[in-house]
Design an enzyme around this catalytic site. Sequence first.
Site, short mmCIF file in Angstrom:
data_model
loop_
_atom_site.label_atom_id
_atom_site.label_comp_id
_atom_site.label_asym_id
_atom_site.label_seq_id
_atom_site.Cartn_x
_atom_site.Cartn_y
_atom_site.Cartn_z
N ASN A 10 0.87 -1.18 0.00
CA ASN A 10 0.00 0.00 0.00
C ASN A 10 0.91 1.23 0.00
O ASN A 10 1.47 1.58 1.03
CB ASN A 10 -0.90 -0.04 1.26
CG ASN A 10 -1.73 1.21 1.43
OD1 ASN A 10 -1.80 2.06 0.54
ND2 ASN A 10 -2.36 1.34 2.59
N LYS A 12 0.12 4.25 -0.37
CA LYS A 12 -0.56 5.43 0.18
C LYS A 12 -0.33 6.65 -0.73
O LYS A 12 -0.24 6.49 -1.94
CB LYS A 12 -0.11 5.68 1.63
CG LYS A 12 -0.24 4.40 2.48
CD LYS A 12 -0.12 4.64 3.95
CE LYS A 12 -0.29 3.32 4.69
NZ LYS A 12 -0.28 3.46 6.13
N HIS A 96 -9.69 1.16 4.61
CA HIS A 96 -8.43 1.37 5.34
C HIS A 96 -8.68 2.32 6.51
O HIS A 96 -9.49 3.25 6.40
CB HIS A 96 -7.37 1.94 4.39
CG HIS A 96 -6.01 1.95 5.02
ND1 HIS A 96 -5.62 2.91 5.91
CD2 HIS A 96 -4.97 1.07 4.92
CE1 HIS A 96 -4.38 2.63 6.34
NE2 HIS A 96 -3.97 1.52 5.74
N GLU A 98 -7.13 4.75 7.60
CA GLU A 98 -6.93 6.17 7.29
C GLU A 98 -8.15 6.74 6.58
O GLU A 98 -8.51 7.90 6.77
CB GLU A 98 -5.65 6.34 6.45
CG GLU A 98 -4.42 6.12 7.32
CD GLU A 98 -3.21 5.55 6.60
OE1 GLU A 98 -3.16 5.62 5.36
OE2 GLU A 98 -2.32 5.02 7.29
N GLU A 168 -5.65 -4.88 10.52
CA GLU A 168 -4.62 -3.88 10.78
C GLU A 168 -4.95 -3.12 12.06
O GLU A 168 -5.77 -2.19 12.04
CB GLU A 168 -4.54 -2.87 9.62
CG GLU A 168 -4.23 -3.50 8.29
CD GLU A 168 -3.68 -2.46 7.30
OE1 GLU A 168 -2.56 -2.64 6.86
OE2 GLU A 168 -4.38 -1.48 7.02
N GLY A 174 2.15 2.34 10.78
CA GLY A 174 3.11 3.42 10.60
C GLY A 174 3.76 3.88 11.90
O GLY A 174 4.38 4.93 11.95
N SER A 214 3.11 -2.03 10.49
CA SER A 214 4.55 -2.10 10.75
C SER A 214 5.15 -3.48 10.46
O SER A 214 6.08 -3.91 11.14
CB SER A 214 4.86 -1.66 12.19
OG SER A 214 4.45 -0.32 12.37
P1 PGA Z 1 2.60 0.29 7.69
O1 PGA Z 1 1.16 0.50 7.00
O2 PGA Z 1 3.17 -1.00 7.13
O3 PGA Z 1 3.41 1.48 7.29
O4 PGA Z 1 2.37 0.21 9.17
C1 PGA Z 1 0.30 -0.57 6.78
C2 PGA Z 1 -0.99 -0.06 6.18
O5 PGA Z 1 -1.45 1.02 6.56
O6 PGA Z 1 -1.59 -0.72 5.31
#
Ligand code: PGA
Length: 255
Positions: A10, A12, A96, A98, A168, A174, A214
């Site tokens: 992803n 983003k 997601h 976000e 997640e 992140g 992460s």
């Molecule tokens: P990350 O993000 O690996 O940077 O923690 C995962 C995601 O948001 O899909």
Amino acid sequence: MIRKKLIAGNWKMNKSATEAAPLAQEIVAAAGRNTDVDIVVCPPFTALETVGKIIDGSSIKLGAQNMHPEASGAYTGEISAGMLRDLFASHILLGHSERRSYFGETDAFINKKTLAALKNQLRPILCVGETLAEREAGTTLKVVQTQIEGGLEGVTKDQVTNVVIAYEPVWAIGTGKVATTAQAQEVHAFIRGLLVKLYGDAIAQKIRILYGGSMKPSNAPELLAQKDIDGGLIGGASLESRSFLELITAAAAVK
Ligand code: PGA
């Protein structure tokens, strides 16, 4: 193993089309013939066409990060499933955290997108997960259940094997804070059990449940070895080919 591992990147809101090209080329060069693991990259909209052309003919699949449930119309700034199919996208990230937190997406809206995606032969990667406050309040499983039941409302037995679930935990995205393997496997097993209740055992065993938050080369082998963890949804570590390729290698190594 009945479920092939899936590693999805992803990206983003990172990588212009110009920046995306070399990353896609490196992934194709190193993993474009890999059939041990399913690999999906999800660039931003503006890089979909460029990346789509680079991965064409390889085993890497194209995913988008969002879509609108309607087919067309007065929805300024939005993109439909049909438009994504026209660029040969095969997967779509939906729900997601976000999108849920910054753009107010509800389970009902995410459900409309899930149904529209399936109708257009796009495979949804439906993201679910609890916030830190929800985990601390002991409501993790309840939150995840509500998100899955809401997101999959009206999805039939025939359709659901095209859906991928991504668990997640919001507090792990992140942040560098990864869920322990026990924390992750507990939720994955719970999701599997819920899918058994909703669709029966035979179908539930076919649905892939990814872990995201992460995930990186150092923690992936242990996570991917868990019984109900069928791959990863990777943010930060998917932005460089070296770490993304190491994750693919880690997924391929799980027996
Ligand atoms: P990350 O993000 O690996 O940077 O923690 C995962 C995601 O948001 O899909």
